[in-house]
Design a protein around this motif. Structure first.
Motif, mmCIF file in Angstrom:
data_model
loop_
_atom_site.group_PDB
_atom_site.id
_atom_site.type_symbol
_atom_site.label_atom_id
_atom_site.label_comp_id
_atom_site.label_asym_id
_atom_site.label_seq_id
_atom_site.Cartn_x
_atom_site.Cartn_y
_atom_site.Cartn_z
ATOM 1 N N THR A 1 48.145 -23.745 41.245
ATOM 2 C CA THR A 1 49.005 -22.715 40.678
ATOM 3 C C THR A 1 49.826 -22.027 41.768
ATOM 4 O O THR A 1 51.031 -21.808 41.611
ATOM 5 C CB THR A 1 48.172 -21.674 39.913
ATOM 6 N N ALA A 2 49.196 -21.696 42.882
ATOM 7 C CA ALA A 2 49.919 -21.063 43.989
ATOM 8 C C ALA A 2 51.023 -21.980 44.503
ATOM 9 O O ALA A 2 52.151 -21.544 44.764
ATOM 10 C CB ALA A 2 48.948 -20.708 45.110
ATOM 11 N N PRO B 1 62.042 -26.607 31.929
ATOM 12 C CA PRO B 1 60.778 -27.024 31.336
ATOM 13 C C PRO B 1 60.989 -28.241 30.439
ATOM 14 O O PRO B 1 61.907 -28.270 29.622
ATOM 15 C CB PRO B 1 60.342 -25.808 30.499
ATOM 16 N N VAL B 2 60.177 -29.250 30.621
ATOM 17 C CA VAL B 2 60.145 -30.412 29.731
ATOM 18 C C VAL B 2 58.706 -30.473 29.230
ATOM 19 O O VAL B 2 57.845 -31.125 29.808
ATOM 20 C CB VAL B 2 60.555 -31.698 30.472
ATOM 21 N N ASP B 3 58.471 -29.732 28.150
ATOM 22 C CA ASP B 3 57.088 -29.371 27.802
ATOM 23 C C ASP B 3 56.771 -29.466 26.315
ATOM 24 O O ASP B 3 55.745 -28.941 25.873
ATOM 25 C CB ASP B 3 56.824 -27.940 28.271
ATOM 26 N N PRO C 1 57.202 -30.084 34.275
ATOM 27 C CA PRO C 1 56.555 -30.860 33.213
ATOM 28 C C PRO C 1 55.521 -30.029 32.461
ATOM 29 O O PRO C 1 54.841 -29.173 33.039
ATOM 30 C CB PRO C 1 55.861 -31.994 33.968
ATOM 31 N N GLY C 2 55.429 -30.305 31.188
ATOM 32 C CA GLY C 2 54.326 -29.761 30.402
ATOM 33 C C GLY C 2 53.112 -30.643 30.585
ATOM 34 O O GLY C 2 52.881 -31.186 31.671
ATOM 35 N N ASN D 1 62.961 -30.924 42.558
ATOM 36 C CA ASN D 1 61.545 -30.655 42.781
ATOM 37 C C ASN D 1 60.784 -30.737 41.454
ATOM 38 O O ASN D 1 61.330 -30.391 40.412
ATOM 39 C CB ASN D 1 61.360 -29.266 43.391
ATOM 40 N N ILE D 2 59.543 -31.178 41.545
ATOM 41 C CA ILE D 2 58.709 -31.206 40.348
ATOM 42 C C ILE D 2 57.798 -29.984 40.367
ATOM 43 O O ILE D 2 56.887 -29.874 41.192
ATOM 44 C CB ILE D 2 57.891 -32.502 40.241
ATOM 45 N N ALA D 3 58.123 -29.058 39.480
ATOM 46 C CA ALA D 3 57.347 -27.824 39.342
ATOM 47 C C ALA D 3 56.236 -28.063 38.303
ATOM 48 O O ALA D 3 55.642 -29.140 38.267
ATOM 49 C CB ALA D 3 58.265 -26.688 38.926
ATOM 50 N N SER D 4 55.957 -27.097 37.454
ATOM 51 C CA SER D 4 54.849 -27.220 36.510
ATOM 52 C C SER D 4 54.905 -26.056 35.528
ATOM 53 O O SER D 4 55.558 -25.035 35.793
ATOM 54 C CB SER D 4 53.524 -27.184 37.276
#
Length: 254
Positions: free
Chosen positions: A160-161, A246-248, A189-190, A143-146
Protein backbone atom coordinates in the motif's frame (compact mmCIF):
# COMPACT_ATOMS: atom_id res chain seq x y z
CA UNK A 1 -3.76 11.97 -38.29
CA UNK A 2 -6.51 9.40 -38.83
CA UNK A 3 -8.54 8.04 -35.96
CA UNK A 4 -6.84 4.65 -36.22
CA UNK A 5 -3.30 6.00 -36.40
CA UNK A 6 -3.90 7.90 -33.18
CA UNK A 7 -4.06 4.54 -31.41
CA UNK A 8 -1.19 2.89 -33.26
CA UNK A 9 2.19 2.05 -31.75
CA UNK A 10 3.72 1.04 -35.09
CA UNK A 11 7.45 1.72 -35.14
CA UNK A 12 7.60 2.35 -31.38
CA UNK A 13 9.97 0.57 -29.00
CA UNK A 14 8.28 0.03 -25.64
CA UNK A 15 10.09 -1.31 -22.59
CA UNK A 16 7.82 -3.27 -20.23
CA UNK A 17 9.08 -4.47 -16.84
CA UNK A 18 7.74 -7.67 -15.32
CA UNK A 19 6.66 -8.95 -18.74
CA UNK A 20 6.78 -12.65 -17.86
CA UNK A 21 3.24 -13.17 -16.59
CA UNK A 22 0.00 -11.63 -15.40
CA UNK A 23 -0.57 -7.92 -16.01
CA UNK A 24 2.88 -7.47 -17.56
CA UNK A 25 2.14 -10.19 -20.07
CA UNK A 26 -1.22 -8.64 -20.88
CA UNK A 27 0.42 -5.25 -21.39
CA UNK A 28 3.08 -6.75 -23.64
CA UNK A 29 0.53 -8.50 -25.84
CA UNK A 30 -1.63 -5.37 -26.11
CA UNK A 31 1.36 -3.19 -27.02
CA UNK A 32 2.52 -5.68 -29.64
CA UNK A 33 -1.01 -5.95 -31.03
CA UNK A 34 -0.98 -2.16 -31.50
CA UNK A 35 2.21 -2.48 -33.56
CA UNK A 36 4.84 -1.80 -30.91
CA UNK A 37 8.13 -3.65 -30.50
CA UNK A 38 8.05 -4.88 -26.91
CA UNK A 39 11.27 -5.07 -24.90
CA UNK A 40 10.35 -7.28 -21.97
CA UNK A 41 12.42 -6.97 -18.81
CA UNK A 42 12.55 -9.26 -15.80
CA UNK A 43 14.49 -11.98 -14.04
CA UNK A 44 12.06 -14.82 -14.86
CA UNK A 45 11.62 -16.55 -18.19
CA UNK A 46 9.51 -14.60 -20.67
CA UNK A 47 9.18 -17.46 -23.17
CA UNK A 48 5.39 -17.66 -22.79
CA UNK A 49 5.01 -13.95 -23.51
CA UNK A 50 7.37 -14.18 -26.48
CA UNK A 51 5.38 -17.12 -27.89
CA UNK A 52 2.06 -15.29 -27.53
CA UNK A 53 3.40 -12.21 -29.29
CA UNK A 54 5.10 -14.23 -32.01
CA UNK A 55 1.87 -16.12 -32.69
CA UNK A 56 0.12 -12.78 -33.16
CA UNK A 57 2.81 -11.57 -35.56
CA UNK A 58 4.31 -9.07 -33.14
CA UNK A 59 7.85 -8.20 -32.09
CA UNK A 60 9.33 -9.10 -28.70
CA UNK A 61 12.82 -8.94 -27.24
CA UNK A 62 13.67 -10.31 -23.78
CA UNK A 63 16.18 -8.53 -21.54
CA UNK A 64 17.10 -10.21 -18.23
CA UNK A 65 17.46 -7.92 -15.22
CA UNK A 66 16.92 -8.07 -11.46
CA UNK A 67 14.74 -5.02 -10.96
CA UNK A 68 15.26 -5.14 -7.19
CA UNK A 69 18.71 -3.68 -7.94
CA UNK A 70 17.97 -0.15 -9.11
CA UNK A 71 21.53 0.42 -10.30
CA UNK A 72 21.34 -2.68 -12.50
CA UNK A 73 17.95 -1.52 -13.76
CA UNK A 74 19.33 1.88 -14.74
CA UNK A 75 22.30 0.31 -16.52
CA UNK A 76 19.95 -2.04 -18.36
CA UNK A 77 17.84 0.83 -19.67
CA UNK A 78 20.93 2.76 -20.77
CA UNK A 79 22.19 -0.33 -22.61
CA UNK A 80 18.85 -0.85 -24.35
CA UNK A 81 18.78 2.82 -25.37
CA UNK A 82 22.30 2.55 -26.77
CA UNK A 83 21.02 -0.09 -29.20
CA UNK A 84 18.13 2.15 -30.29
CA UNK A 85 16.04 4.86 -28.59
CA UNK A 86 13.05 3.77 -26.51
CA UNK A 87 9.71 5.50 -27.06
CA UNK A 88 7.88 4.31 -23.97
CA UNK A 89 8.55 2.86 -20.52
CA UNK A 90 5.95 0.80 -18.66
CA UNK A 91 6.85 0.40 -14.99
CA UNK A 92 4.81 -2.70 -14.27
CA UNK A 93 7.07 -4.96 -12.19
CA UNK A 94 5.80 -5.35 -8.66
CA UNK A 95 5.75 -7.74 -5.73
CA UNK A 96 3.55 -8.07 -2.66
CA UNK A 97 4.05 -9.38 0.88
CA UNK A 98 1.10 -10.19 3.10
CA UNK A 99 1.25 -10.02 6.90
CA UNK A 100 -0.48 -8.26 9.74
CA UNK A 101 1.18 -4.89 10.18
CA UNK A 102 2.24 -5.87 13.69
CA UNK A 103 4.27 -8.72 12.16
CA UNK A 104 5.60 -7.29 8.88
CA UNK A 105 9.37 -7.72 8.73
CA UNK A 106 11.87 -5.11 7.64
CA UNK A 107 12.95 -7.44 4.83
CA UNK A 108 9.39 -7.65 3.53
CA UNK A 109 9.13 -3.86 3.69
CA UNK A 110 12.42 -3.30 1.85
CA UNK A 111 11.85 -5.97 -0.80
CA UNK A 112 8.53 -4.46 -1.86
CA UNK A 113 9.70 -0.85 -1.79
CA UNK A 114 12.86 -1.65 -3.77
CA UNK A 115 10.94 -3.23 -6.68
CA UNK A 116 7.67 -1.29 -6.61
CA UNK A 117 8.96 2.22 -5.97
CA UNK A 118 12.73 2.66 -5.91
CA UNK A 119 13.45 0.93 -9.22
CA UNK A 120 10.41 2.58 -10.78
CA UNK A 121 11.81 6.00 -9.94
CA UNK A 122 15.37 5.33 -11.09
CA UNK A 123 14.23 3.62 -14.30
CA UNK A 124 12.09 6.68 -14.99
CA UNK A 125 15.06 8.92 -14.22
CA UNK A 126 17.26 6.96 -16.64
CA UNK A 127 14.57 7.15 -19.31
CA UNK A 128 14.22 10.89 -18.75
CA UNK A 129 17.94 11.49 -18.99
CA UNK A 130 18.11 9.62 -22.30
CA UNK A 131 15.09 11.45 -23.76
CA UNK A 132 16.34 14.87 -22.67
CA UNK A 133 19.82 14.06 -23.94
CA UNK A 134 18.55 13.31 -27.45
CA UNK A 135 17.40 16.47 -29.27
CA UNK A 136 13.89 16.26 -30.62
CA UNK A 137 12.96 13.11 -28.71
CA UNK A 138 9.70 12.66 -26.85
CA UNK A 139 8.63 9.77 -24.66
CA UNK A 140 5.90 8.28 -22.55
CA UNK A 141 5.97 6.63 -19.15
CA UNK A 142 3.09 4.55 -17.84
CA UNK A 143 3.26 3.42 -14.23
CA UNK A 144 1.15 0.61 -12.83
CA UNK A 145 -0.53 1.86 -9.68
CA UNK A 146 -3.31 0.02 -7.80
CA UNK A 147 -6.64 0.39 -6.05
CA UNK A 148 -4.37 0.59 -3.01
CA UNK A 149 -3.02 3.86 -4.37
CA UNK A 150 -6.40 5.23 -3.20
CA UNK A 151 -7.37 2.86 -0.38
CA UNK A 152 -5.72 1.31 2.66
CA UNK A 153 -6.30 -2.38 2.23
CA UNK A 154 -5.38 -4.90 4.91
CA UNK A 155 -2.24 -6.93 5.63
CA UNK A 156 -0.20 -5.34 2.81
CA UNK A 157 1.45 -2.35 4.48
CA UNK A 158 4.53 -2.15 2.27
CA UNK A 159 2.51 -2.72 -0.91
CA UNK A 160 0.00 0.00 0.00
CA UNK A 161 2.80 2.44 0.85
CA UNK A 162 4.57 1.69 -2.41
CA UNK A 163 1.44 2.13 -4.53
CA UNK A 164 0.57 5.42 -2.83
CA UNK A 165 4.11 6.41 -3.78
CA UNK A 166 3.55 5.40 -7.40
CA UNK A 167 0.54 7.73 -7.58
CA UNK A 168 2.56 10.58 -6.10
CA UNK A 169 5.56 10.07 -8.36
CA UNK A 170 3.31 9.90 -11.41
CA UNK A 171 1.99 13.36 -10.58
CA UNK A 172 5.36 14.81 -9.62
CA UNK A 173 7.16 13.58 -12.74
CA UNK A 174 4.30 14.81 -14.91
CA UNK A 175 4.61 18.26 -13.40
CA UNK A 176 8.37 18.35 -14.01
CA UNK A 177 8.51 16.71 -17.42
CA UNK A 178 5.31 17.58 -19.33
CA UNK A 179 6.78 20.69 -20.92
CA UNK A 180 10.01 18.82 -21.67
CA UNK A 181 8.36 16.21 -23.87
CA UNK A 182 7.57 13.26 -21.61
CA UNK A 183 4.04 12.22 -20.72
CA UNK A 184 3.83 10.47 -17.34
CA UNK A 185 0.57 8.72 -16.48
CA UNK A 186 -0.57 5.61 -14.65
CA UNK A 187 -3.15 2.84 -14.73
CA UNK A 188 -4.61 1.57 -11.46
CA UNK A 189 -5.77 -2.02 -11.91
CA UNK A 190 -8.65 -3.33 -9.89
CA UNK A 191 -8.85 -6.98 -8.93
CA UNK A 192 -7.23 -8.83 -11.83
CA UNK A 193 -6.89 -12.56 -12.44
CA UNK A 194 -3.14 -12.90 -11.82
CA UNK A 195 -0.65 -14.67 -9.55
CA UNK A 196 -0.68 -11.69 -7.16
CA UNK A 197 -4.39 -12.19 -6.43
CA UNK A 198 -4.33 -15.98 -6.26
CA UNK A 199 -4.56 -15.98 -2.46
CA UNK A 200 -7.63 -13.72 -2.56
CA UNK A 201 -9.38 -15.77 -5.23
CA UNK A 202 -8.65 -18.96 -3.28
CA UNK A 203 -10.41 -17.58 -0.18
CA UNK A 204 -14.15 -18.08 -0.79
CA UNK A 205 -15.24 -15.40 1.67
CA UNK A 206 -12.79 -12.74 0.42
CA UNK A 207 -13.46 -13.55 -3.22
CA UNK A 208 -17.24 -13.33 -2.73
CA UNK A 209 -16.90 -10.02 -0.86
CA UNK A 210 -14.73 -8.57 -3.63
CA UNK A 211 -17.04 -9.67 -6.43
CA UNK A 212 -20.05 -8.27 -4.57
CA UNK A 213 -18.50 -4.80 -4.72
CA UNK A 214 -17.44 -4.85 -8.39
CA UNK A 215 -20.28 -3.42 -10.52
CA UNK A 216 -18.99 -5.33 -13.57
CA UNK A 217 -19.47 -8.55 -11.61
CA UNK A 218 -16.17 -10.18 -12.58
CA UNK A 219 -12.45 -10.17 -11.94
CA UNK A 220 -10.50 -8.26 -14.56
CA UNK A 221 -8.19 -9.89 -17.08
CA UNK A 222 -4.62 -8.81 -17.92
CA UNK A 223 -5.63 -7.46 -21.33
CA UNK A 224 -8.13 -5.12 -19.68
CA UNK A 225 -5.08 -3.38 -18.25
CA UNK A 226 -2.95 -3.88 -21.34
CA UNK A 227 -5.38 -2.07 -23.61
CA UNK A 228 -5.52 0.94 -21.27
CA UNK A 229 -1.73 1.07 -21.15
CA UNK A 230 -1.50 0.90 -24.95
CA UNK A 231 -3.81 3.92 -25.12
CA UNK A 232 -1.58 5.92 -22.76
CA UNK A 233 1.43 5.07 -24.92
CA UNK A 234 -0.29 6.07 -28.17
CA UNK A 235 -0.65 9.53 -29.76
CA UNK A 236 -4.33 9.59 -28.74
CA UNK A 237 -3.26 10.44 -25.16
CA UNK A 238 -0.74 13.16 -26.03
CA UNK A 239 -2.50 15.79 -23.90
CA UNK A 240 -2.71 13.55 -20.82
CA UNK A 241 -0.22 14.25 -18.03
CA UNK A 242 -0.30 13.08 -14.43
CA UNK A 243 -3.49 11.03 -14.76
CA UNK A 244 -4.05 7.77 -12.94
CA UNK A 245 -6.83 5.83 -14.65
CA UNK A 246 -8.66 3.19 -12.62
CA UNK A 247 -9.42 0.07 -14.64
CA UNK A 248 -11.39 -1.68 -11.95
CA UNK A 249 -14.81 -2.79 -13.17
CA UNK A 250 -16.32 0.17 -11.30
CA UNK A 251 -14.81 -0.69 -7.88
CA UNK A 252 -13.98 2.89 -6.92
CA UNK A 253 -17.34 4.16 -8.13
CA UNK A 254 -19.20 1.88 -5.71
Amino acid sequence: MSDLSAFSLAGKRILVTGANTGIGQGISVSVASAGGHVIGVGRSSMEDTAAMISAAGGKFSAVPCDLADHKAAKSMLDDVWAEAPVDGLVNNAGIIRRADSIDLSEADWDDVMDVNLKSLFFLSQAFGNNVFGTPGRHGKIVNIASMLSFQGGIRVASYTASKHGVLGLTRLLACEWAEKGINVNAVAPGYINTNNTEALRADPDRSAAILARIPAGRWGEPDDIGNAVAFLLAPASDYMHGATIPVDGGWLAR
